[in-house]
Design an enzyme around this catalytic site. Sequence first.
Site, mmCIF file in Angstrom:
data_model
loop_
_atom_site.group_PDB
_atom_site.id
_atom_site.type_symbol
_atom_site.label_atom_id
_atom_site.label_comp_id
_atom_site.label_asym_id
_atom_site.label_seq_id
_atom_site.Cartn_x
_atom_site.Cartn_y
_atom_site.Cartn_z
ATOM 1 C CE LYS A 1 -3.905 -2.395 2.097
ATOM 2 N NZ LYS A 1 -4.774 -2.700 3.243
ATOM 3 C CG ASP B 1 -9.647 -0.137 4.900
ATOM 4 O OD1 ASP B 1 -9.373 -0.571 3.766
ATOM 5 O OD2 ASP B 1 -8.952 -0.367 5.914
ATOM 6 C CD GLN C 1 -3.726 -4.526 6.273
ATOM 7 O OE1 GLN C 1 -3.855 -3.453 5.702
ATOM 8 N NE2 GLN C 1 -4.112 -5.649 5.732
HETATM 9 N N1 GUN Z 1 -7.152 -6.972 6.070
HETATM 10 C C1 GUN Z 1 -7.507 -7.696 4.977
HETATM 11 N N2 GUN Z 1 -8.026 -6.885 4.029
HETATM 12 C C2 GUN Z 1 -7.996 -5.633 4.528
HETATM 13 C C3 GUN Z 1 -8.395 -4.362 4.017
HETATM 14 O O1 GUN Z 1 -8.901 -4.223 2.895
HETATM 15 N N3 GUN Z 1 -8.189 -3.303 4.852
HETATM 16 C C4 GUN Z 1 -7.661 -3.438 6.093
HETATM 17 N N4 GUN Z 1 -7.533 -2.346 6.833
HETATM 18 N N5 GUN Z 1 -7.293 -4.599 6.602
HETATM 19 C C5 GUN Z 1 -7.457 -5.688 5.811
#
Ligand code: GUN
Length: 292
Positions: free
Chosen positions: A52, A119, A96
Amino acid sequence: MQLIDGKKISQDLKNEIAEVVAQRKADGKKIPHLAVILVGEDGGSQTYVNSKVKSCEQVGFKSTKITYPDTVSEDELLAKISEVNNDADIDGLLVQLPLPSHISEEKVIESIDPQKDVDGFHPISMGKLVAGMPTFLPATPAGIVELLDRYDIETEGKHCVVLGRSHIVGTPMTLLMSRKAKRGNATVTMCHSRTKNLAEITRQADIIIAALGIPEFLKADMVKEGVVVIDVGTTRVKSDKTKSGWKLKGDVLFDEVSQKASFITPVPGGVGPMTIASLLKNTLSAVEMNEN
Ligand code: GUN
């Protein structure tokens, strides 16, 4: 069978975003800034967060990565989120998941400023999605809709079967596929661990979106000829053939199912890269929303 190349489409999207960012720079406008919080040492989460941050650099965004050991207290984490919420330079914030068990994911998600919730996990964002109001769409489902769109896959009137009911994928995916919109308008069946006669349902599907997290769950005898298959699974399984000692497996038994599918996403290189591209798109929207 046509392979859906998420890596290529995500690169196209990133190039489009990079052009917008370059134009913003030329116009003296604010550069989008994403903050990512990572708690603990989970290998998968570290990889996602690093991708990311790297993708932010590629498109010209600013990024801030904040890491904590898995011993961090909930209060300390919430205090940091509050600080980021109040930092006018930061446009988007994500924490995350998953988080260590002593920290409430619900509390953490609810503490994020909905205007920075790139998100799309905050109850306000989710509620707006249910109500059909404009909002940040969760990145993975939004990326899947983008793939269907760029491959011109018809969804109207089709039977779409979603496997999995998570807040991150299954539930928002079900909403997106059934909404009154282009690449929506499908008749959707959501299946989960308690569904009976699952194979009977999947065999009726024109489109299957597999997001269960069970490696190679979907087999050829569970699908009909010509089905469109989107594989969201990314389970790390042990492998003595790779340097890292593991490889990623999707929820679909690819070699078998691809023989019957009209379109199918590979793992890796299918849905995964699209998640990040959608996140960047949401971060850009966050800046633009603040300007209007
Ligand atoms: N863990 C697995 N997929 C995601 C996501 O799209 N965003 C976040 N913050 N954590 C995740």
